[in-house]
Design an enzyme around this catalytic site. Structure first.
Site, PDB file in Angstrom:
ATOM      1  CD  GLU A  42      18.895  46.016 -17.967  1.00 42.48           C
ATOM      2  OE1 GLU A  42      19.027  46.681 -19.013  1.00 42.48           O
ATOM      3  OE2 GLU A  42      18.581  46.537 -16.868  1.00 42.48           O
ATOM      4  CG  HIS A 102      14.391  53.854 -13.854  1.00 40.60           C
ATOM      5  ND1 HIS A 102      15.473  54.565 -14.306  1.00 40.60           N
ATOM      6  CD2 HIS A 102      14.883  52.685 -13.389  1.00 40.60           C
ATOM      7  CE1 HIS A 102      16.576  53.849 -14.124  1.00 40.60           C
ATOM      8  NE2 HIS A 102      16.244  52.700 -13.574  1.00 40.60           N
TER       9      HIS A 102
END
Ligand code: NAD
Ligand code: ZN
Length: 361
Positions: free
Chosen positions: A189, A256
């Protein structure tokens, strides 16, 4: 080494908050809570792992600061972002006399932050909460920005709210007990934030991949503060993700889909790393991104041990159908955040299906 980052949100001073980052900040937590919520009810929500490591210290500190804190702990892992655990947390809060003036402390990784934050957003129509993120992912990403929620059997994060914390306290020293795979999960991230927003920050990270370790406290503190500052600035401009905030979904559209198709055997950050590289390849094929920048991203992620290719065991068809369930579509084409260069991105770019299939193959 203490850093304070203000988050200024529209709608009055009481919606704004501060993010405090310092090695040893966990020990300061009780005093910080006492300076603001003296005499109020305090509820600490944590998971079993974090409780074992830090629960006692935090509870002792809060008692010494004059509180009578209640501890609520949930099992560790994504399964705790469920309606059943959420209901159990609400029951514990209500049975222990939570009031509108009470404060909830979310002590843990992103799972605890999302769950405790959603309990805080919804119990008695909302009480204040403090984020004390203990995983790297939570420190740089999930504790900032006010997205809270739980999962539904039909998909991740489908039930939730925007509920900003009143304070965020980040202690990089707690990362020393984090399992290495979880540490890398958070690094993904950080690279995402840098790649999406700040070429200088990306270059700093890429030059110093060997220093991205839990023991490099001064460097890590600087990196966490930079990542949080960048995210906070985006949240200030676009709290509800109407536009700009979408850049933080870089790598997440494919990520995702891969995460779902792997049945969560891969960590979120690992799938974001793979998603970033595959999406950068799409951008390069579309002529948006140079091959040189594609290589820089791939090499930096590889250098810290993150995966950058589709695992051979993954079923492409499942990835593709998970992608089809994604809400963001235009003219039948899924919308992506694509890089134009390291540190600069474009949102809502429709990508033809043939190109998606070719990078997945
Ligand atoms: N709200 C947002 O904006 C946002 C953004 C990104 C991710 N998320 C959510 O965050 C969640 C993932 O968060 P995560 O990766 O932190 O997972 P997590 O909360 O499950 O933490 C990972 C593991 O590390 C353990 N742990 C945490 N801190 C520790 C420490 N200091 N020492 C030892 N062990 C420790 C936890 O017990 C857990 O086993 C996902 O549910 C994701 O959807 C939310
Ligand atoms: Zn993410």
């Amino acid at each position: 080494m203490k850093r304070i980052i203000p988050v200024r949100l529209p709608g009055g001073r009481d919606r704004s908050y501060r993010i405090q980052i310092a090695p040893g900040a966990l020990a300061q937590l009780p005093a910080l809570v006492a300076s603001r919520w003296k005499g109020r009810g305090v509820y600490v929500i944590t998971d079993a792992n974090v409780n074992r490591l830090y629960g006692r210290t935090v509870m002792h500190g809060l008692r010494d600061a004059g509180f009578d804190p209640i501890l609520i702990d949930v099992p560790a892992g994504e399964e705790s972002k469920s309606i059943g655990i959420y209901y159990g947390v609400l029951t514990a809060l209500l049975e222990n006399k939570v009031r509108r003036g009470s404060v909830i402390i979310a002590l843990g990784g992103g799972v605890v932050g999302d769950l405790a934050g959603f309990a805080a957003a919804s119990v008695l129509r909302g009480v204040e909460f403090v984020q004390v993120p203990t995983s790297l992912l939570a420190q740089v990403d999930s504790s900032v920005g006010g997205k809270v929620g739980i999962d539904h059997d039909l998909g991740k994060n489908l039930i939730g709210a925007f509920h900003q914390p009143s304070l965020v306290v980040i202690d990089p020293l707690v990362l020393k007990t984090l399992p290495p795979r979880e540490f890398r999960n958070g690094l993904a991230e950080i690279f995402k934030i840098a790649a999406a927003l700040d070429p200088k920050f990306f270059a700093l990270l890429a030059r110093n991949t060997a220093k991205l370790r839990p023991t490099e406290t001064p460097f890590l503190t600087r990196v966490i503060a930079t990542a949080v500052g960048l995210k906070a600035a985006v949240v200030e401009k676009d709290e509800r993700e109407a536009g700009l905030r979408k850049v933080l979904n870089l790598g997440h559209t494919l990520g995702h889909a891969i995460e779902t198709a792997s049945d969560f055997a891969l960590r979120h950050g690992e799938t974001v790393a793979i998603g970033m590289v595959l999406e950068a390849r799409m951008a390069a094929t579309m002529g948006l991104l140079s091959i040189d920048h594609l290589m820089r991203i791939t090499q930096a992620l590889e250098a810290v041990g993150l995966p950058t290719r589709m695992p051979g065991t993954l079923n492409m068809k499942r990835v593709h159908s998970a992608l089809a369930l994604d809400k963001k579509v235009k003219d039948g084409m899924p919308l992506f955040v694509l890089l134009k260069a390291v540190g600069s991105s474009a949102i809502d770019v429709p990508v033809p299906d043939a190109l998606i299939r070719s990078v997945l193959a």
